[in-house]
Design a protein around this motif. Sequence first.
Motif, PDB file in Angstrom:
ATOM      1  N   HIS A   1      -4.641 -30.378  18.089  1.00  0.00           N
ATOM      2  CA  HIS A   1      -4.090 -31.720  18.248  1.00  0.00           C
ATOM      3  C   HIS A   1      -5.099 -32.641  18.925  1.00  0.00           C
ATOM      4  O   HIS A   1      -5.190 -33.825  18.587  1.00  0.00           O
ATOM      5  CB  HIS A   1      -2.801 -31.662  19.076  1.00  0.00           C
ATOM      6  CG  HIS A   1      -1.674 -30.948  18.400  1.00  0.00           C
ATOM      7  ND1 HIS A   1      -1.045 -31.437  17.284  1.00  0.00           N
ATOM      8  CD2 HIS A   1      -1.066 -29.761  18.679  1.00  0.00           C
ATOM      9  CE1 HIS A   1      -0.087 -30.605  16.905  1.00  0.00           C
ATOM     10  NE2 HIS A   1      -0.086 -29.579  17.742  1.00  0.00           N
ATOM     11  N   ARG A   2      -5.867 -32.119  19.838  1.00  0.00           N
ATOM     12  CA  ARG A   2      -6.852 -32.939  20.533  1.00  0.00           C
ATOM     13  C   ARG A   2      -7.946 -33.406  19.586  1.00  0.00           C
ATOM     14  O   ARG A   2      -8.405 -34.549  19.657  1.00  0.00           O
ATOM     15  CB  ARG A   2      -7.464 -32.165  21.699  1.00  0.00           C
ATOM     16  CG  ARG A   2      -6.475 -31.906  22.814  1.00  0.00           C
ATOM     17  CD  ARG A   2      -7.157 -31.235  23.981  1.00  0.00           C
ATOM     18  NE  ARG A   2      -6.189 -30.908  25.014  1.00  0.00           N
ATOM     19  CZ  ARG A   2      -6.500 -30.298  26.144  1.00  0.00           C
ATOM     20  NH1 ARG A   2      -7.743 -29.937  26.364  1.00  0.00           N
ATOM     21  NH2 ARG A   2      -5.577 -30.044  27.048  1.00  0.00           N
TER      22      ARG A   2
ATOM     23  N   ARG B   1      -7.638 -33.814  16.389  1.00  0.00           N
ATOM     24  CA  ARG B   1      -7.043 -34.839  15.513  1.00  0.00           C
ATOM     25  C   ARG B   1      -6.947 -36.173  16.247  1.00  0.00           C
ATOM     26  O   ARG B   1      -7.240 -37.233  15.676  1.00  0.00           O
ATOM     27  CB  ARG B   1      -5.648 -34.395  15.061  1.00  0.00           C
ATOM     28  CG  ARG B   1      -5.566 -33.108  14.284  1.00  0.00           C
ATOM     29  CD  ARG B   1      -6.004 -33.220  12.850  1.00  0.00           C
ATOM     30  NE  ARG B   1      -5.356 -34.255  12.095  1.00  0.00           N
ATOM     31  CZ  ARG B   1      -5.119 -34.194  10.779  1.00  0.00           C
ATOM     32  NH1 ARG B   1      -5.433 -33.102  10.105  1.00  0.00           N
ATOM     33  NH2 ARG B   1      -4.575 -35.197  10.139  1.00  0.00           N
ATOM     34  N   ASN B   2      -6.551 -36.134  17.508  1.00  0.00           N
ATOM     35  CA  ASN B   2      -6.462 -37.373  18.287  1.00  0.00           C
ATOM     36  C   ASN B   2      -7.827 -38.030  18.413  1.00  0.00           C
ATOM     37  O   ASN B   2      -7.958 -39.263  18.296  1.00  0.00           O
ATOM     38  CB  ASN B   2      -5.892 -37.081  19.678  1.00  0.00           C
ATOM     39  CG  ASN B   2      -4.439 -36.648  19.636  1.00  0.00           C
ATOM     40  OD1 ASN B   2      -3.753 -36.873  18.638  1.00  0.00           O
ATOM     41  ND2 ASN B   2      -3.973 -36.032  20.690  1.00  0.00           N
TER      42      ASN B   2
ATOM     43  N   SER C   1      -8.936 -39.821  15.257  1.00  0.00           N
ATOM     44  CA  SER C   1      -8.227 -41.071  14.982  1.00  0.00           C
ATOM     45  C   SER C   1      -8.800 -42.252  15.747  1.00  0.00           C
ATOM     46  O   SER C   1      -8.509 -43.409  15.432  1.00  0.00           O
ATOM     47  CB  SER C   1      -6.741 -40.920  15.317  1.00  0.00           C
ATOM     48  OG  SER C   1      -6.550 -40.810  16.710  1.00  0.00           O
ATOM     49  N   LEU C   2      -9.644 -41.987  16.767  1.00  0.00           N
ATOM     50  CA  LEU C   2     -10.218 -43.055  17.584  1.00  0.00           C
ATOM     51  C   LEU C   2     -11.583 -43.520  17.097  1.00  0.00           C
ATOM     52  O   LEU C   2     -12.152 -44.462  17.650  1.00  0.00           O
ATOM     53  CB  LEU C   2     -10.344 -42.577  19.043  1.00  0.00           C
ATOM     54  CG  LEU C   2      -9.031 -42.202  19.746  1.00  0.00           C
ATOM     55  CD1 LEU C   2      -9.329 -41.645  21.129  1.00  0.00           C
ATOM     56  CD2 LEU C   2      -8.103 -43.398  19.834  1.00  0.00           C
TER      57      LEU C   2
ATOM     58  N   PHE D   1      -8.523 -43.734  11.485  1.00  0.00           N
ATOM     59  CA  PHE D   1      -7.185 -43.799  12.087  1.00  0.00           C
ATOM     60  C   PHE D   1      -6.111 -43.749  11.000  1.00  0.00           C
ATOM     61  O   PHE D   1      -5.137 -43.001  11.097  1.00  0.00           O
ATOM     62  CB  PHE D   1      -7.055 -45.080  12.905  1.00  0.00           C
ATOM     63  CG  PHE D   1      -5.682 -45.316  13.476  1.00  0.00           C
ATOM     64  CD1 PHE D   1      -5.332 -44.825  14.726  1.00  0.00           C
ATOM     65  CD2 PHE D   1      -4.720 -46.023  12.751  1.00  0.00           C
ATOM     66  CE1 PHE D   1      -4.066 -45.041  15.248  1.00  0.00           C
ATOM     67  CE2 PHE D   1      -3.452 -46.247  13.261  1.00  0.00           C
ATOM     68  CZ  PHE D   1      -3.125 -45.743  14.511  1.00  0.00           C
TER      69      PHE D   1
ATOM     70  N   GLU E   1      -6.084 -40.288   9.211  1.00  0.00           N
ATOM     71  CA  GLU E   1      -5.513 -39.277  10.084  1.00  0.00           C
ATOM     72  C   GLU E   1      -4.015 -39.485  10.249  1.00  0.00           C
ATOM     73  O   GLU E   1      -3.237 -38.529  10.275  1.00  0.00           O
ATOM     74  CB  GLU E   1      -6.213 -39.325  11.444  1.00  0.00           C
ATOM     75  CG  GLU E   1      -6.077 -38.052  12.268  1.00  0.00           C
ATOM     76  CD  GLU E   1      -4.743 -37.927  12.960  1.00  0.00           C
ATOM     77  OE1 GLU E   1      -4.236 -36.795  13.081  1.00  0.00           O
ATOM     78  OE2 GLU E   1      -4.188 -38.964  13.374  1.00  0.00           O
ATOM     79  N   ARG E   2      -3.599 -40.729  10.344  1.00  0.00           N
ATOM     80  CA  ARG E   2      -2.179 -41.067  10.484  1.00  0.00           C
ATOM     81  C   ARG E   2      -1.376 -40.545   9.302  1.00  0.00           C
ATOM     82  O   ARG E   2      -0.317 -39.930   9.465  1.00  0.00           O
ATOM     83  CB  ARG E   2      -2.029 -42.578  10.601  1.00  0.00           C
ATOM     84  CG  ARG E   2      -0.595 -43.091  10.529  1.00  0.00           C
ATOM     85  CD  ARG E   2      -0.569 -44.604  10.576  1.00  0.00           C
ATOM     86  NE  ARG E   2       0.797 -45.109  10.525  1.00  0.00           N
ATOM     87  CZ  ARG E   2       1.419 -45.436   9.389  1.00  0.00           C
ATOM     88  NH1 ARG E   2       0.791 -45.295   8.230  1.00  0.00           N
ATOM     89  NH2 ARG E   2       2.672 -45.874   9.420  1.00  0.00           N
TER      90      ARG E   2
ATOM     91  N   ARG F   1      -1.476 -36.429   9.035  1.00  0.00           N
ATOM     92  CA  ARG F   1      -0.993 -35.571  10.132  1.00  0.00           C
ATOM     93  C   ARG F   1       0.338 -34.945   9.737  1.00  0.00           C
ATOM     94  O   ARG F   1       1.314 -35.637   9.458  1.00  0.00           O
ATOM     95  CB  ARG F   1      -0.833 -36.377  11.411  1.00  0.00           C
ATOM     96  CG  ARG F   1      -0.328 -35.591  12.619  1.00  0.00           C
ATOM     97  CD  ARG F   1      -1.408 -34.777  13.294  1.00  0.00           C
ATOM     98  NE  ARG F   1      -2.329 -35.621  14.048  1.00  0.00           N
ATOM     99  CZ  ARG F   1      -2.318 -35.763  15.362  1.00  0.00           C
ATOM    100  NH1 ARG F   1      -1.412 -35.117  16.088  1.00  0.00           N
ATOM    101  NH2 ARG F   1      -3.209 -36.530  15.953  1.00  0.00           N
TER     102      ARG F   1
ATOM    103  N   VAL G   1       2.808 -32.374  14.934  1.00  0.00           N
ATOM    104  CA  VAL G   1       2.720 -33.196  16.141  1.00  0.00           C
ATOM    105  C   VAL G   1       3.284 -32.423  17.321  1.00  0.00           C
ATOM    106  O   VAL G   1       4.314 -31.746  17.202  1.00  0.00           O
ATOM    107  CB  VAL G   1       3.484 -34.530  15.966  1.00  0.00           C
ATOM    108  CG1 VAL G   1       3.562 -35.290  17.289  1.00  0.00           C
ATOM    109  CG2 VAL G   1       2.812 -35.397  14.909  1.00  0.00           C
TER     110      VAL G   1
ATOM    111  N   ARG H   1       4.112 -43.967  13.903  1.00  0.00           N
ATOM    112  CA  ARG H   1       2.718 -43.528  14.070  1.00  0.00           C
ATOM    113  C   ARG H   1       2.339 -42.469  13.050  1.00  0.00           C
ATOM    114  O   ARG H   1       1.240 -42.479  12.491  1.00  0.00           O
ATOM    115  CB  ARG H   1       2.541 -42.983  15.496  1.00  0.00           C
ATOM    116  CG  ARG H   1       1.174 -42.398  15.794  1.00  0.00           C
ATOM    117  CD  ARG H   1       0.110 -43.470  15.858  1.00  0.00           C
ATOM    118  NE  ARG H   1      -1.163 -42.884  16.287  1.00  0.00           N
ATOM    119  CZ  ARG H   1      -2.051 -42.323  15.464  1.00  0.00           C
ATOM    120  NH1 ARG H   1      -1.790 -42.259  14.163  1.00  0.00           N
ATOM    121  NH2 ARG H   1      -3.189 -41.828  15.924  1.00  0.00           N
TER     122      ARG H   1
END
Length: 575
Positions: free
Chosen positions: A19-20, A22-23, A26-27, A33, A36-37, A40, A43, A59
């Motif tokens: 998850h990290r 993927r986060n 997205s940045l 973003f 990835e949105r 996903r 979650v 989101r």
Amino acid sequence: MNYFPEEVLEHVFDFLTSHRDRNAVSLVCKSWFMVERSSRRSVFIGNCYAVSPDRLIARFPRVRSLTLKGKPHFADFNLVPHDWGGYVYPWIEAMVKSYSELEELRLKRMIVSDESLELLSRSFVNFKSLVLVSCEGFTTDGLAALASNCRYKFLKELDLQEIEVEERRGQWLSCFPDSFTSLESLNFACLKGEVNLGALERLVARCPNLKNLRLSRAVPLNVLQKILIQAPQLVDLGTGSYIHDTDSEDYQKMKSVIVKCKSVRSLSGFLDVAPHCISSIYPICSNLTSLNLSYATGINGTELTKLILHCKKLQRLWILDSIGDKGLAVVASTCKELEELRVFPSDPYLLGNAAAVTEEGLVAISIGCPKLHSILYFCQQMTNAALIAVAKNCPNFTRFRLCILDPTKPDAVTLQPLDEGFGAIVQACKGLRRLSLSGLLTDQVFLYIGMYAEQLEMLSIAFAGKSDKGMLYVLNGCKKLRKLEIRDSPFGNGALLRDVGKYETMRSLWMSSCEVTLGGCKALAKRMPTLNVEVINENDQMDDILGDDQRVEKMYLYRTLVGRRIDAPDFVWTL
């Protein structure tokens, strides 16, 4: 990589399982973003009040797997009131409208009603997996509704852990329709009521892909024997009652059947057990990689030690402290592949528990099990010398949780605080992410933690420290800290309010029976409107009784995107 088509990016992102990660992806930029949105599928939400269901759906519109946590971790120690909150129904209700493809739901410390289970079972056509850990609020009627609605669905996993379920009827297993054959994992070991044994046997017989099965104590040995005949493919087996006369025909049949269970790699249960029956499982022990005997109070230390001698491939061991230090020495000499060890108290109130383990057992394990990286260790006593030796022998710890049954006990030999021992742990174990402290401790240990625990994410503190400096050392030094939970320690407003910006990078802070006052909590809430600051007082109406200079019994602070929650009970005051 902006020149790659979105389909290619989406395929690349599919290889990111963390998850990290993927986060972080997205940045990078707006196009990443968006990709990835939309791609996903899974979650994780560590606090159900940190975000609303609507924000989640907006989101990530195509989620198929959701992991959701409710009450704070200290709920496991009865420090959070029963009806504090954590209701899952609003989440399911929202997902019904937008997540028609939902396949998996994992809940921890949530309130799950029968209505929630019924709505869940009726609403998601492709639903496959439900895992409930330390949840509450439902009865066997809810389980019956879940089973009944499997007629046109493909449920593969039903896992109930650490749950007290109200028994209304013991027939919920018979509610699975005859056409239902997709089950791969079933765990109802925590249930205490009657079980329809015939329905259980039929269910197992018609599910050829069943690999994981954990039974409750209501399932006797003769039924287990029949189940193993029907399901020799089991990989994870949890026995129920394991009591029988060794001269009986059923026991002899069990011995002949269990020899054929070559695929079992994980063994647990023995909730009711006759020690003389344990030898019957020796033939499958050589292949075991996981053994959980944390509820097997009927097995004495001698029998535990004999059993361990047959388990040379263990990677994960949960056991009671009745094994003693000598038994742990046998574990150390036998289980060279051990990676995770949990030793639980068989007598947590110290009522005649002469066999409880000490620092000797821990040192032996650290010498004999070089691959060990996770430990939970309940013990009678500890020394700095032992902790220093453990740090030297096992520098790869990522989780180190030590619980001395007398939580303020000093070094058993020198009578000094255990600061230096824990200091050695955090200095040697560079990858340490979770730490629980116990024993007599001063602010010095927190200085060590702040200096050396660079990767620490979760810290649990009880009966420790001398002043606000201790808490400040941790907050200022541990840059990756996400969860801090403190009880019965002398930290007050000075520590709470010194660097409030730190809380924006954390998930939560719990403080109970500390020196924090209502005025301090109000000041924090005023300075940090993006945080929910909850004061919990089960005894009085706080508006009328507490002044700003009075200590609060419990304070729970957490980061949120949606403001104060609307389901807080009267005894929870959100500032």
